[in-house]
Write a protein that holds these residues in place. Structure first.
Motif, PDB file in Angstrom:
ATOM      1  N   ASN A 129     -22.419 -29.107 100.241  1.00 56.31           N
ATOM      2  CA  ASN A 129     -21.621 -28.927  99.025  1.00 56.31           C
ATOM      3  C   ASN A 129     -22.497 -28.987  97.771  1.00 56.31           C
ATOM      4  O   ASN A 129     -22.276 -28.245  96.815  1.00 56.31           O
TER       5      ASN A 129
ATOM      6  N   PHE B 173     -22.891 -25.897  95.161  1.00 58.85           N
ATOM      7  CA  PHE B 173     -22.696 -26.089  93.723  1.00 58.85           C
ATOM      8  C   PHE B 173     -23.959 -25.712  92.947  1.00 58.85           C
ATOM      9  O   PHE B 173     -23.894 -25.054  91.898  1.00 58.85           O
TER      10      PHE B 173
ATOM     11  N   ARG C 242     -29.216 -27.808  85.208  1.00 56.63           N
ATOM     12  CA  ARG C 242     -28.330 -28.520  86.125  1.00 56.63           C
ATOM     13  C   ARG C 242     -28.583 -28.103  87.575  1.00 56.63           C
ATOM     14  O   ARG C 242     -28.504 -28.924  88.490  1.00 56.63           O
TER      15      ARG C 242
ATOM     16  N   GLU D 207     -31.400 -30.067  88.964  1.00 58.26           N
ATOM     17  CA  GLU D 207     -30.985 -31.442  89.269  1.00 58.26           C
ATOM     18  C   GLU D 207     -30.256 -31.497  90.620  1.00 58.26           C
ATOM     19  O   GLU D 207     -30.526 -32.362  91.446  1.00 58.26           O
ATOM     20  N   GLU D 208     -29.372 -30.533  90.820  1.00 58.80           N
ATOM     21  CA  GLU D 208     -28.593 -30.515  92.066  1.00 58.80           C
ATOM     22  C   GLU D 208     -29.475 -30.161  93.268  1.00 58.80           C
ATOM     23  O   GLU D 208     -29.342 -30.762  94.325  1.00 58.80           O
TER      24      GLU D 208
ATOM     25  N   LYS E  36     -31.293 -33.158  94.329  1.00 63.23           N
ATOM     26  CA  LYS E  36     -30.475 -34.076  95.146  1.00 63.23           C
ATOM     27  C   LYS E  36     -30.436 -33.601  96.599  1.00 63.23           C
ATOM     28  O   LYS E  36     -30.514 -34.389  97.528  1.00 63.23           O
TER      29      LYS E  36
END
Lengths: 279, 283
Positions: free
Chosen positions: B28, B32, B44, B47-48, B51
């Motif tokens: 997920n 995203f 962003r 950043e994702e 992760k």
């Protein structure tokens, strides 16, 4: 288990199944709101966008776009903010939602100094019969729009006529009274070169301008008196006229510059000291 | 017994359903991040993707992080990220050409040429792209140009046609001599400006200098010393200003030649995206 019990349990199961994804979306929305309230706008946008991506049924469409827009606005990303306010407007389910997103869009346009755009939005709302009861809100932002358009006199009229905000009305009035008339500075210099500079408080420039015009005016006229027409035309055209028109332009420039200083001082006051609602 | 089975079913079903939107599941997070990447919200997206990489190692994701930095024009971070791709990476060759682009944009000239030549010699699928970028970049340096046939070898005919005029201009720049412009204007006022193709100013300077000289002369002749001295001062000012202005005009002309030349090359490189490959991540 009786058939009635089974039916109850079945519906319970259905309800739980339907509620669960919604609960996780709601949790995500709440956590994004928390970040927004903590003024962590970058992270708030990320979480709102995450929810937007997974909210396949567009349950939160309006709120998400509105909050993303507000977060971008708070971070001074006005172009992005307007984009999301427009999306919010398109997803508005109620008149209230539509009105709020429109107003936010107008306020962002005011801050972005695209005042023609905000004027258009506010005029549309003003003409919309659905929002007659919200006329004071519309007028209030129209007043602000005039402030940012440097039309302090019109802003004063709006704030005072509708008794919206006496502080703002008084400020607009004082700024309007303090502003120099660009036309007066310009046209007085047509009559007496240098007088426009005197009017705007630029005395040295005014004296110099007056002196040059007297000198070259005298030389031009004396040349004509002595029947040296060509000399008169050249001195008049290249020297006298140059200083004469320069004096007019100079007076106009000083008035515009001084007015800008006055407006900026007032805007600075509004930004840091005014306690009422700002764009 | 039946009731127990039924209740267990409820618990299982509800827990499965509640997991349907687990925002922290790696897949997920990646979905995203891909959405953000395609929305051009690169900061962003990075950043994702970061992760996601904490849980799963993935070459495509690593490459997309580097590409995001590059697309944000943060070439320093892009260079670091692209450089971390090793030989076994699916995007090793793409990373190499992107490194070359970053080195060029960072103006790391010596490293750029060494790396570019290595890439050309490596026979990678992007060797031609590297050769094109290296050759085009020579236009913006003080380096001498290679022979035309060698220079244009990697380019397509359309690119060659466009770059040919720059090649000729680099060899023979149409500069105007500052000294000549000054001398011309000293002899005939305004002629220096006409030489630098500033025709309007040149003609005006010629007429005004002549006129003021004539007026000064005639006023002295007819015993009007005040006006005569004013016209002399004005004439002298115009004359000196015109000589100085002609030199400045030549300098401006040459600066414009350089600006147009460099701007043309930069626009060409931007248009070609520095000969980087195109990616279909957002199809």
């Amino acid at each position: 288990m009786t058939s009635v019990n089974k039916t109850i349990v079945f519906f319970l199961l259905l309800a739980v199944m339907n509620l669960h994804p919604q609960t996780s979306l709601q949790q995500q929305f709440d956590s994004a709101i928390e970040l927004y309230n903590q003024e962590k706008y970058f992270d708030a946008i990320t979480e709102f966008k995450r929810l937007q991506f997974f909210d396949k049924e567009n349950l939160y469409s309006f709120q998400l776009n509105l909050f993303i827009g507000k977060s971008y606005k708070a971070g001074s990303k006005f172009d992005e903010a307007i984009k999301y306010f427009t999306l919010a407007e398109m997803n508005a389910a109620t008149e209230e939602d539509y009105f709020n997103s429109k107003i936010l869009s107008a306020r962002t346009n005011i801050l972005r100094r695209t005042t023609k755009q905000s004027e258009r939005i506010l005029n549309e709302l003003n003409d919309d019969s659905r929002f007659v009861s919200r006329i004071t809100v519309i007028k209030y932002w129209q007043g602000w729009n005039y402030i940012f358009s440097d039309e302090w006199d019109k802003a004063y009229e709006i704030f005072s006529e509708n008794i919206l905000d006496t502080t703002l009305a008084n400020l607009c009035k004082s700024v309007d009274e303090e502003l120099y008339s660009v036309e007066l500075a310009k046209y007085s210099s047509y009559l007496i070169p240098g007088s426009g500079q005197f009017y705007t408080g630029e005395y040295i420039s005014g004296v110099l301008s007056f002196g040059w015009n007297i000198l070259f005016g005298y030389l031009t006229i004396s040349a004509f008196i002595e029947d040296r027409m060509f000399d008169g035309i050249i001195v008049g055209n290249f020297l006298w006229l140059r200083f004469y028109s320069g004096s007019i332009q100079n007076a106009e420039k000083f008035a515009v510059q001084k007015n800008l200083e006055i407006s900026n001082k007032a805007l600075k006051y509004l930004q840091f000291q005014f306690r009422g609602e700002k764009p | 017994m039946k009731t127990k089975i039924f209740l267990i079913l409820i618990v299982v079903c509800s827990s499965i359903y509640s997991q349907r939107i687990d925002f922290n599941l790696p897949q997920n997070i990646k979905l995203f991040a891909d959405f953000l990447f395609c929305e051009k919200d690169y900061l962003r997206a990075i950043e994702e993707y970061g992760k996601y990489l904490e849980v799963i190692d993935n070459d495509t994701v690593k490459f997309k992080i580097a590409l995001s930095y590059s697309l944000m024009n943060d070439q320093l971070n892009a260079l670091q990220e692209f450089s971390s791709a090793n030989n076994s990476s699916t995007f090793y060759e793409q990373s190499s050409i992107e490194i070359l682009k970053s080195l060029y944009l960072l103006k790391y000239d010596s490293t750029f040429y060494v790396f570019g030549n290595d890439l050309i010699n490596s026979k990678s699928q992007f060797s031609t792209n590297a050769q094109k970028l290296l050759n085009t970049s020579i236009f913006l340096t003080e380096k001498g140009l290679p022979d035309k046939n060698i220079f244009f070898k990697p380019f397509e005919s359309e690119e060659k046609l466009f770059l040919e005029k720059f090649y000729d201009q680099k060899l023979n720049p149409p500069y105007k001599s500052e000294t000549a412009a000054g001398i011309f204007s000293a002899i005939i006022p305004g002629s220096g400006k006409i030489y630098t193709e500033d025709y309007g100013d040149g003609i005006t300077a010629f007429i005004l200098s002549g006129l003021l000289t004539y007026l000064a002369y005639t006023n002295f002749e007819h015993n009007h010393p005040t006006r005569a001295w004013i016209f002399t001062a004005l004439g002298a000012g115009f004359y000196a200003g015109n000589v100085y202005g002609s030199i400045a005009s030549a300098q401006i002309f040459n600066a414009k030649v350089n600006f147009d030349f460099e701007n043309g090359i930069r626009l060409f490189l931007e248009d070609k995206d520095y000969f980087s490959p195109t990616y279909d991540f957002c199809k």
